[in-house]
Design a protein around this motif. Structure first.
Motif, PDB file in Angstrom:
ATOM      1  N   ALA A 171       0.531  -1.036   0.253  1.00 32.82           N
ATOM      2  CA  ALA A 171       0.092  -0.049   0.028  1.00 32.82           C
ATOM      3  C   ALA A 171       0.623   1.038   0.017  1.00 32.82           C
ATOM      4  N   ARG A 172       1.823   0.735   0.843  1.00 33.58           N
ATOM      5  CA  ARG A 172       2.699   2.380   0.732  1.00 33.58           C
ATOM      6  C   ARG A 172       3.735   2.755  -0.818  1.00 33.58           C
ATOM      7  N   LEU A 173       3.795   1.765  -0.887  1.00 30.52           N
ATOM      8  CA  LEU A 173       5.127   1.636  -2.540  1.00 30.52           C
ATOM      9  C   LEU A 173       3.380   2.487  -3.642  1.00 30.52           C
ATOM     10  N   THR A 174       2.237   2.011  -3.183  1.00 31.68           N
ATOM     11  CA  THR A 174       1.392   1.303  -4.687  1.00 31.68           C
ATOM     12  C   THR A 174       1.130   3.726  -4.539  1.00 31.68           C
ATOM     13  N   GLY A 175       0.881   2.939  -3.358  1.00 28.39           N
ATOM     14  CA  GLY A 175       0.144   4.697  -3.050  1.00 28.39           C
ATOM     15  C   GLY A 175       1.181   5.973  -3.248  1.00 28.39           C
ATOM     16  N   THR A 176       2.299   5.771  -2.876  1.00 24.05           N
ATOM     17  CA  THR A 176       3.283   6.962  -3.149  1.00 24.05           C
ATOM     18  C   THR A 176       3.663   7.004  -4.482  1.00 24.05           C
ATOM     19  N   LEU A 177       3.700   5.707  -5.473  1.00 24.92           N
ATOM     20  CA  LEU A 177       3.693   6.129  -6.469  1.00 24.92           C
ATOM     21  C   LEU A 177       2.922   6.752  -7.928  1.00 24.92           C
ATOM     22  N   VAL A 178       1.718   6.721  -7.347  1.00 28.09           N
ATOM     23  CA  VAL A 178       0.288   6.789  -7.893  1.00 28.09           C
ATOM     24  C   VAL A 178       0.103   8.157  -6.832  1.00 28.09           C
ATOM     25  N   ALA A 179       0.441   8.412  -6.056  1.00 31.80           N
ATOM     26  CA  ALA A 179       0.209  10.090  -5.381  1.00 31.80           C
ATOM     27  C   ALA A 179       1.431  10.868  -6.580  1.00 31.80           C
ATOM     28  N   GLY A 180       2.557  10.700  -6.860  1.00 33.20           N
ATOM     29  CA  GLY A 180       3.507  11.178  -7.765  1.00 33.20           C
ATOM     30  C   GLY A 180       3.501  11.601  -9.112  1.00 33.20           C
ATOM     31  N   GLY A 181       2.253  10.909  -9.673  1.00 33.76           N
ATOM     32  CA  GLY A 181       1.557  10.731 -10.741  1.00 33.76           C
ATOM     33  C   GLY A 181       1.453   9.570 -11.435  1.00 33.76           C
ATOM     34  N   ALA A 182       2.343   8.689 -11.380  1.00 38.78           N
ATOM     35  CA  ALA A 182       2.112   7.366 -12.329  1.00 38.78           C
ATOM     36  C   ALA A 182       0.658   6.685 -12.515  1.00 38.78           C
ATOM     37  N   ALA A 183       0.748   6.131 -13.842  1.00 31.79           N
ATOM     38  CA  ALA A 183      -0.675   5.453 -13.629  1.00 31.79           C
ATOM     39  C   ALA A 183      -0.566   4.264 -12.839  1.00 31.79           C
ATOM     40  N   LEU A 184      -2.158   3.566 -12.663  1.00 30.33           N
ATOM     41  CA  LEU A 184      -1.622   2.760 -11.395  1.00 30.33           C
ATOM     42  C   LEU A 184      -0.982   1.119 -12.249  1.00 30.33           C
ATOM     43  N   PHE A 185      -0.832   0.991 -13.282  1.00 37.44           N
ATOM     44  CA  PHE A 185      -0.260   0.099 -13.639  1.00 37.44           C
ATOM     45  C   PHE A 185       1.098   0.290 -14.219  1.00 37.44           C
ATOM     46  N   GLY A 186       1.220   0.971 -14.384  1.00 40.79           N
ATOM     47  CA  GLY A 186       2.395   1.606 -14.430  1.00 40.79           C
ATOM     48  C   GLY A 186       2.941   1.307 -12.644  1.00 40.79           C
ATOM     49  N   ALA A 187       2.610   1.661 -11.855  1.00 41.22           N
ATOM     50  CA  ALA A 187       2.496   1.902 -10.229  1.00 41.22           C
ATOM     51  C   ALA A 187       3.075   0.243 -10.029  1.00 41.22           C
TER      52      ALA A 187
END
Length: 302
Positions: A171-187
């Protein structure tokens, strides 16, 4: 750092240069750097990476601090019991058997156990050492790390802690990447590269494949037998409200707090349980010897 700089000067990406030094830069490190290079937010990726490393280090430090006393108690109690069975009891055995009196069953069983331990003491001492060495050797191969990860997940208390820790990390990694503007699939792809647990990485890859097929993230998580059901529920609320990254980061905090509370409760239960366990062993030894000595004295008075 000089070796990394040299690789970058020769055209390598920073993430690939870091990946050549896995003993220094973990998969989490290189994964977040690679995600930052892809999205053009390398500076923010390093900020998120430092926050994640500090948070993981704090959690690891708390768990280690809570585990120190039970480990010392287990090692000290084990050494005391072995010394009692290997060195103290044989002296009494010579004294008791020399009288020719019949020994009580408890005393005879205790002396038999002591005799077996004296015969097999190298194997008793070598077993934990071999187990630690085998676990260390298993971590050097992909198959060994996968098998070790599945064994940890299958253990009663350790498995629960491991699932909560992996859910928090996901949750921390995916949430951080999505919050940084990454698309969900790429995150999800970057998260699978960042997680160093083989079982969790395989599960994230499966979730990523399901999302690619059009399945909602919370539905893919709901199919998982690795992550707790609460994670899918929180992700579902985040998807419905359009605040996925926020709810995933909240989920990470929740599972990190649960992990710490679970460790605290386990330690609170383990400490008295170990004291009672070793106390029962010592009491059994003392009562068996006293019963035998009393029987010898009674026969002598007759």
């Amino acid at each position: 750092v000089r070796a990394v700089r040299d690789r970058v000067e020769h055209g390598s990406t920073l993430a690939d240069a870091l990946a050549h030094h896995p003993e220094t830069f973990s998969s989490l490190y290189t994964g977040l750097v690679r995600a930052g290079e892809r999205s053009g937010t390398l500076e923010q990726s390093f900020t998120r990476l430092s926050d994640q490393l500090e948070r993981s280090d704090r959690l690891r430090g708390r768990i280690l601090s809570l585990s120190i006393y039970p480990l010392i108690l287990a090692v000290g109690g084990g050494i005391a019991v072995l010394a009692l069975l290997l060195f103290v009891l044989p002296r009494f055995a010579e004294l008791l058997t020399g009288t020719g009196a019949a020994l009580p069953r408890s005393t005879a069983a205790l002396l038999a156990i002591s005799g077996e331990l004296r015969t097999w003491w190298p194997a008793v001492i070598a077993t934990p050492v071999v187990a630690v060495l085998a676990a260390s050797a298993a971590r050097t191969t992909v198959e060994g790390r996968t098998a070790l990860a599945r064994v940890l997940l299958a253990l009663p208390i350790v498995g629960t802690l491991r699932r909560q820790t992996l859910a928090a990390r996901f949750a921390r990694l995916t949430g951080t990447l999505v919050a940084g503007g990454a698309a969900l699939f790429g995150a999800l792809e970057d998260t699978a590269d960042c997680i160093d647990d083989p079982a969790a990485a395989a599960e994230v890859s499966r979730i990523r494949a399901r999302v690619r097929e059009g399945t909602a993230l919370h539905a893919a998580l709901d199919e998982s037998d690795l992550f707790p059901p609460l994670l899918a529920q929180l992700v579902g609320v985040g998807e419905e409200s359009g605040r996925l990254s926020e709810f995933m980061l909240k989920a990470a905090e929740l599972f990190e707090e649960r992990t710490e509370r679970t460790v605290q409760r386990a330690v609170a239960l383990i400490e008295p349980a170990m004291i009672v366990f070793f106390g029962v062993i010592v009491a059994f030894v003392a009562l068996s010897l006293l019963q035998a000595i009393y029987g010898v004295n009674a026969n002598a008075l007759r």
